[in-house]
Scaffold this active site. Structure first.
Site, PDB file in Angstrom:
ATOM      1  N   TRP A 105       0.827  -1.214   0.000  1.00 58.34           N
ATOM      2  CA  TRP A 105       0.000   0.000   0.000  1.00 58.34           C
ATOM      3  C   TRP A 105       0.858   1.259   0.000  1.00 58.34           C
ATOM      4  O   TRP A 105       0.500   2.260  -0.636  1.00 58.34           O
ATOM      5  CB  TRP A 105      -0.977  -0.003   1.178  1.00 58.34           C
ATOM      6  CG  TRP A 105      -1.946  -1.140   1.074  1.00 58.34           C
ATOM      7  CD1 TRP A 105      -2.049  -2.224   1.897  1.00 58.34           C
ATOM      8  CD2 TRP A 105      -2.932  -1.343   0.039  1.00 58.34           C
ATOM      9  NE1 TRP A 105      -3.036  -3.069   1.447  1.00 58.34           N
ATOM     10  CE2 TRP A 105      -3.589  -2.562   0.319  1.00 58.34           C
ATOM     11  CE3 TRP A 105      -3.317  -0.616  -1.092  1.00 58.34           C
ATOM     12  CZ2 TRP A 105      -4.618  -3.068  -0.495  1.00 58.34           C
ATOM     13  CZ3 TRP A 105      -4.337  -1.113  -1.890  1.00 58.34           C
ATOM     14  CH2 TRP A 105      -4.969  -2.313  -1.591  1.00 58.34           C
ATOM     15  N   ASP A 175      -1.371   6.562   6.397  1.00 56.31           N
ATOM     16  CA  ASP A 175      -2.490   5.691   6.024  1.00 56.31           C
ATOM     17  C   ASP A 175      -2.672   4.689   7.165  1.00 56.31           C
ATOM     18  O   ASP A 175      -1.806   3.858   7.404  1.00 56.31           O
ATOM     19  CB  ASP A 175      -2.141   4.980   4.712  1.00 56.31           C
ATOM     20  CG  ASP A 175      -3.156   3.918   4.307  1.00 56.31           C
ATOM     21  OD1 ASP A 175      -4.130   3.677   5.048  1.00 56.31           O
ATOM     22  OD2 ASP A 175      -2.958   3.312   3.228  1.00 56.31           O
ATOM     23  N   LYS A 199     -11.618  -2.067   6.756  1.00 56.10           N
ATOM     24  CA  LYS A 199     -10.770  -3.000   7.479  1.00 56.10           C
ATOM     25  C   LYS A 199     -11.262  -3.124   8.922  1.00 56.10           C
ATOM     26  O   LYS A 199     -11.500  -4.199   9.403  1.00 56.10           O
ATOM     27  CB  LYS A 199      -9.309  -2.529   7.461  1.00 56.10           C
ATOM     28  CG  LYS A 199      -8.760  -2.259   6.054  1.00 56.10           C
ATOM     29  CD  LYS A 199      -8.622  -3.520   5.232  1.00 56.10           C
ATOM     30  CE  LYS A 199      -8.529  -3.268   3.729  1.00 56.10           C
ATOM     31  NZ  LYS A 199      -7.382  -2.524   3.273  1.00 56.10           N
TER      32      LYS A 199
HETATM   33  C1  LIG Z   1      -6.964  -1.960   2.014  1.00 58.06           C
HETATM   34  C2  LIG Z   1      -5.960  -0.876   2.130  1.00 58.06           C
HETATM   35  C3  LIG Z   1      -5.921   0.179   1.201  1.00 58.06           C
HETATM   36  C4  LIG Z   1      -6.838   0.266   0.012  1.00 58.06           C
HETATM   37  O1  LIG Z   1      -8.100   0.600   0.407  1.00 58.06           O
HETATM   38  P1  LIG Z   1      -9.253   0.907  -0.646  1.00 58.06           P
HETATM   39  O2  LIG Z   1     -10.287   1.533   0.213  1.00 58.06           O
HETATM   40  O3  LIG Z   1      -9.665  -0.405  -1.232  1.00 58.06           O
HETATM   41  O4  LIG Z   1      -8.706   1.818  -1.677  1.00 58.06           O
HETATM   42  C5  LIG Z   1      -4.987   1.172   1.400  1.00 58.06           C
HETATM   43  N1  LIG Z   1      -4.145   1.137   2.439  1.00 58.06           N
HETATM   44  C6  LIG Z   1      -4.144   0.134   3.333  1.00 58.06           C
HETATM   45  C7  LIG Z   1      -3.186   0.148   4.466  1.00 58.06           C
HETATM   46  C8  LIG Z   1      -5.050  -0.904   3.206  1.00 58.06           C
HETATM   47  O5  LIG Z   1      -5.057  -1.906   4.098  1.00 58.06           O
END
Ligand SMILES: *Cc1c(COP(=O)(O)O)cnc(C)c1O
Length: 363
Positions: A105, A175, A199
């Site tokens: 990511w 993030d 998540k």
């Molecule tokens: C799942 C995830 C993403 C992507 O998320 P989307 O909402 O599908 O774009 C980005 N960063 C992390 C750390 C993730 O676990």
């Protein structure tokens, strides 16, 4: 009805109490005769839902007044572009940013930023398949970097920063998708802290960005789509266009659920206790091994292997038959991964460990 223990990395398990409340309100939300999915986002009823959600999130995360909270679409991946487009358009910006690569990511975020700005990698753990967090105490951060970017919990590789990088005074962007609301964050240490909610918080299709107000551009930015400009959504209260009303509603319920559990400090204690059960077993097992350097282990995503791909596949199959779902590792790394988010009850982890012990005894 029977529910499995769902170890999916995302979309992932939600609290049963929240799902029940949603189902009770499905046909008639609080006497208005319709579901939240059917109501106007301009209605008083929905305004109350989004206002309450924001207020509860502010309480939970102790978000200071000078931070904006945005409920956006496009997922976390959309913010990969929004971050450079906004932050590198501020007065005095250099158009440079420094990224720390700790997994897929972070790599994706860096690659997206590099399409728009000068995005440099200042540290990486790619040399050991992202199984650790690099030392970030004295990085070669550029004097004129507009921000430093991290992915704080690495969903696929199962690592987490236990200490934030020394950004040398630069704005930190993080993030936190796979650790959102799993522990307290000192929001003031961040310029931008954001995450996709599917998540640990709610249904897919919503990303929450908490942004220090001086980092929101004053007006429209050349070359930045209207929808990606944070100013657009700040001015419109996250409703420039139709938001993901349903996801905001469910997240609001999850915020209340976490508050009722005692907030983020209590959540962190529960998560530590749950993760310890699994890690203690991995450390004592002769068959299963954790893949992450112990000091960098995530409390949320726990990857492990037997060292034999066929045996891994057999384990995944057998675990599924036993009502333990989605333990297969990410397609890019193989092995197994147990995601043990806030809503995973301790019984789920205990059942998993009992199953692993039994599997080990037989192999
Ligand atoms: C799942 C995830 C993403 C992507 O998320 P989307 O909402 O599908 O774009 C980005 N960063 C992390 C750390 C993730 O676990």
């Amino acid at each position: 009805m029977s529910r499995v223990y769902n170890f999916s990395a995302g979309p992932a398990v939600l609290p049963e109490e929240v799902l029940r409340e949603c189902s009770e309100e499905m046909l008639d939300y609080r006497g208005c005769g319709m579901s939240v999915m059917e109501m106007s986002h301009r209605s008083k009823m929905f305004q109350q839902i989004i206002d309450d959600a924001e207020a509860d999130l502010r309480t939970l995360m102790n978000i200071p007044e000078n931070y904006k909270v945005l409920f956006l679409q496009g997922g976390a991946s959309q913010q990969f572009a929004a971050v450079p487009l906004n932050l590198c358009s501020l007065p005095g910006a250099s158009g440079k940013a420094d990224y720390i690569l700790t997994g897929m990511w972070a790599k994706k975020a860096h690659a997206e930023a590099a399409r728009f700005i000068d995005a440099q990698v200042v540290a990486s753990s790619a040399d050991e398949t992202f199984s650790y967090i690099p030392d970030c105490s004295d990085l070669a951060i550029r004097d004129d970097a507009d921000y430093v970017y991290i992915c704080e919990n690495n969903t696929i590789y199962g690592t987490v920063y236990h200490e934030l990088p020394n950004t040398k005074g630069k704005v930190l962007v993080s993030d936190v998708s796979s650790m959102f609301l799993s522990q307290p964050h000192d929001v003031e240490k961040y310029g931008v802290i954001y995450g996709g909610v599917q998540k640990n918080v709610g249904p897919a299709g919503l990303v929450i960005s908490v942004i220090r107000e001086d980092l929101v551009p004053e007006g429209q930015v050349d070359g930045c789509p209207t929808m990606l400009n944070w100013r657009t959504q700040v001015d419109a209260g996250s409703m420039y266009n139709t938001p993901n009303c349903w996801a905001i509603y469910v997240c609001g319920k999850v915020f209340k659920w976490v508050l009722n559990k005692g907030g983020l400090t209590e959540m962190a204690a529960l998560n530590q206790a749950k993760a310890k059960i699994l890690y203690d077993f991995l450390d004592s097992s002769e068959l299963f091994k954790g893949t992450v350097r112990p000091e960098d282990r995530s409390l949320m995503n726990v990857p492990f292997v037997t060292g034999d791909a066929d045996l891994d596949a057999e384990f995944v199959k057998a675990s599924q038959a036993a009502g333990l779902e989605n333990l297969k590792g990410h397609r890019s790394v193989g092995g197994m991964r147990a995601s043990i988010y806030n809503a995973m009850p301790v019984e789920g982890v205990e059942t998993l460990v009992a199953f692993m012990k039994d599997f080990e005894a037989k192999h």
